[in-house]
Scaffold this motif. Structure first.
Motif, PDB file in Angstrom:
ATOM      1  N   GLU A   1     -47.134   2.421  53.406  1.00 17.05           N
ATOM      2  CA  GLU A   1     -46.022   2.871  54.245  1.00 17.05           C
ATOM      3  C   GLU A   1     -46.272   2.539  55.711  1.00 17.05           C
ATOM      4  O   GLU A   1     -45.372   2.074  56.414  1.00 17.05           O
ATOM      5  CB  GLU A   1     -45.797   4.375  54.072  1.00 17.05           C
TER       6      GLU A   1
ATOM      7  N   ALA B   1     -43.897   0.079  57.892  1.00 20.28           N
ATOM      8  CA  ALA B   1     -43.291   0.549  59.138  1.00 20.28           C
ATOM      9  C   ALA B   1     -43.732  -0.323  60.314  1.00 20.28           C
ATOM     10  O   ALA B   1     -42.929  -0.666  61.177  1.00 20.28           O
ATOM     11  CB  ALA B   1     -43.649   2.012  59.384  1.00 20.28           C
TER      12      ALA B   1
ATOM     13  N   GLU C   1     -31.838  -1.308  64.619  1.00 22.52           N
ATOM     14  CA  GLU C   1     -31.830  -1.131  63.165  1.00 22.52           C
ATOM     15  C   GLU C   1     -33.248  -1.198  62.600  1.00 22.52           C
ATOM     16  O   GLU C   1     -33.614  -0.390  61.741  1.00 22.52           O
ATOM     17  CB  GLU C   1     -30.943  -2.190  62.515  1.00 22.52           C
TER      18      GLU C   1
ATOM     19  N   THR D   1     -35.171   1.887  63.536  1.00 23.21           N
ATOM     20  CA  THR D   1     -34.677   3.014  62.738  1.00 23.21           C
ATOM     21  C   THR D   1     -35.249   2.949  61.326  1.00 23.21           C
ATOM     22  O   THR D   1     -35.667   3.974  60.766  1.00 23.21           O
ATOM     23  CB  THR D   1     -33.130   3.019  62.716  1.00 23.21           C
ATOM     24  N   GLU D   2     -35.302   1.774  60.749  1.00 14.15           N
ATOM     25  CA  GLU D   2     -35.897   1.616  59.419  1.00 14.15           C
ATOM     26  C   GLU D   2     -37.371   2.021  59.447  1.00 14.15           C
ATOM     27  O   GLU D   2     -37.858   2.682  58.523  1.00 14.15           O
ATOM     28  CB  GLU D   2     -35.760   0.170  58.938  1.00 14.15           C
TER      29      GLU D   2
ATOM     30  N   ILE E   1     -38.763   4.150  61.468  1.00 14.18           N
ATOM     31  CA  ILE E   1     -38.799   5.612  61.601  1.00 14.18           C
ATOM     32  C   ILE E   1     -38.567   6.281  60.259  1.00 14.18           C
ATOM     33  O   ILE E   1     -39.205   7.291  59.929  1.00 14.18           O
ATOM     34  CB  ILE E   1     -37.760   6.089  62.643  1.00 14.18           C
ATOM     35  N   GLU E   2     -37.670   5.735  59.468  1.00 18.63           N
ATOM     36  CA  GLU E   2     -37.380   6.308  58.146  1.00 18.63           C
ATOM     37  C   GLU E   2     -38.589   6.211  57.219  1.00 18.63           C
ATOM     38  O   GLU E   2     -38.783   7.059  56.360  1.00 18.63           O
ATOM     39  CB  GLU E   2     -36.163   5.627  57.537  1.00 18.63           C
ATOM     40  N   VAL E   3     -39.425   5.203  57.420  1.00 17.95           N
ATOM     41  CA  VAL E   3     -40.622   5.043  56.592  1.00 17.95           C
ATOM     42  C   VAL E   3     -41.730   5.956  57.104  1.00 17.95           C
ATOM     43  O   VAL E   3     -42.330   6.717  56.351  1.00 17.95           O
ATOM     44  CB  VAL E   3     -41.088   3.572  56.565  1.00 17.95           C
TER      45      VAL E   3
ATOM     46  N   PRO F   1     -42.187   8.361  60.626  1.00 19.47           N
ATOM     47  CA  PRO F   1     -41.633   8.790  61.919  1.00 19.47           C
ATOM     48  C   PRO F   1     -42.712   8.933  63.004  1.00 19.47           C
ATOM     49  O   PRO F   1     -43.204  10.013  63.271  1.00 19.47           O
ATOM     50  CB  PRO F   1     -40.976  10.135  61.594  1.00 19.47           C
TER      51      PRO F   1
ATOM     52  N   TYR G   1     -42.212   4.317  67.481  1.00 21.35           N
ATOM     53  CA  TYR G   1     -40.977   3.723  66.966  1.00 21.35           C
ATOM     54  C   TYR G   1     -39.754   4.338  67.646  1.00 21.35           C
ATOM     55  O   TYR G   1     -38.783   3.643  67.938  1.00 21.35           O
ATOM     56  CB  TYR G   1     -40.876   3.869  65.450  1.00 21.35           C
ATOM     57  N   TYR G   2     -39.818   5.636  67.900  1.00 20.54           N
ATOM     58  CA  TYR G   2     -38.728   6.295  68.628  1.00 20.54           C
ATOM     59  C   TYR G   2     -38.624   5.729  70.052  1.00 20.54           C
ATOM     60  O   TYR G   2     -37.527   5.483  70.550  1.00 20.54           O
ATOM     61  CB  TYR G   2     -38.951   7.805  68.701  1.00 20.54           C
TER      62      TYR G   2
ATOM     63  N   ARG H   1     -37.141   2.282  69.933  1.00 19.19           N
ATOM     64  CA  ARG H   1     -35.702   2.351  69.687  1.00 19.19           C
ATOM     65  C   ARG H   1     -34.952   2.786  70.942  1.00 19.19           C
ATOM     66  O   ARG H   1     -33.903   2.252  71.274  1.00 19.19           O
ATOM     67  CB  ARG H   1     -35.404   3.296  68.515  1.00 19.19           C
TER      68      ARG H   1
END
Length: 136
Positions: free
Chosen positions: A87, A91, A112, A115-116, A118-120, A122, A126-127, A130
């Motif tokens: 994971e 990410a 995008e 965001t992907e 972050i979904e994997v 957080p 990554y924030y 973004r």
């Protein structure tokens, strides 16, 4: 808000601070600082917990903490999920793709990818990436 309501709220706040001190929910320097704050606020607000007339006139039926707890129930503390190496790698790859898209000024696509990522997993980085893409 009427003056009476302001005074009742002030009294409730002062009582809450005093309750924290009395229950030893705070101690040491924190308790001493809070006691000084209560004294300063008593003077500034003109509301005195030690004044029987104020107590009769301003005391509320429920403690401020009880009112707050009823209005805002405690949220469950989320358990921290540890990401697997796969994971983390996925990410990180998505973040790298986002970084490349940023270099190409393809901000929407970069958002995008971040965001992907972050979904994997957080992760704060990554924030931040973004957010940077959003501002570009």
């Amino acid at each position: 808000m009427s003056k009476d309501q302001q005074d009742r709220l002030s009294y409730a706040i002062l009582q809450h601070f005093q309750d924290l001190i009395s229950s030893k929910a705070v101690n040491g320097e924190a308790a001493e600082s809070m006691a000084v704050a209560v004294q300063c606020l008593t003077e500034a607000l003109g509301v005195d917990l030690a004044d029987p007339e104020h107590t009769t006139k301003l005391k509320v039926d429920q403690a401020l903490q009880d009112l707050f707890d009823k209005s805002y129930p405690a949220r469950p503390i989320p358990t921290k999920v540890v990401a697997t190496k796969d994971e983390e790698a996925k990410a990180n790859d998505l973040k790298d793709e986002g970084n490349e898209l940023m270099k190409q000024n393809k901000y929407e696509e970069a958002i995008e990818k971040y965001t992907e990522a972050i979904e994997v997993v957080p992760v704060a980085t990554y924030y931040c990436n973004r957010a940077a893409a959003t501002q570009s």
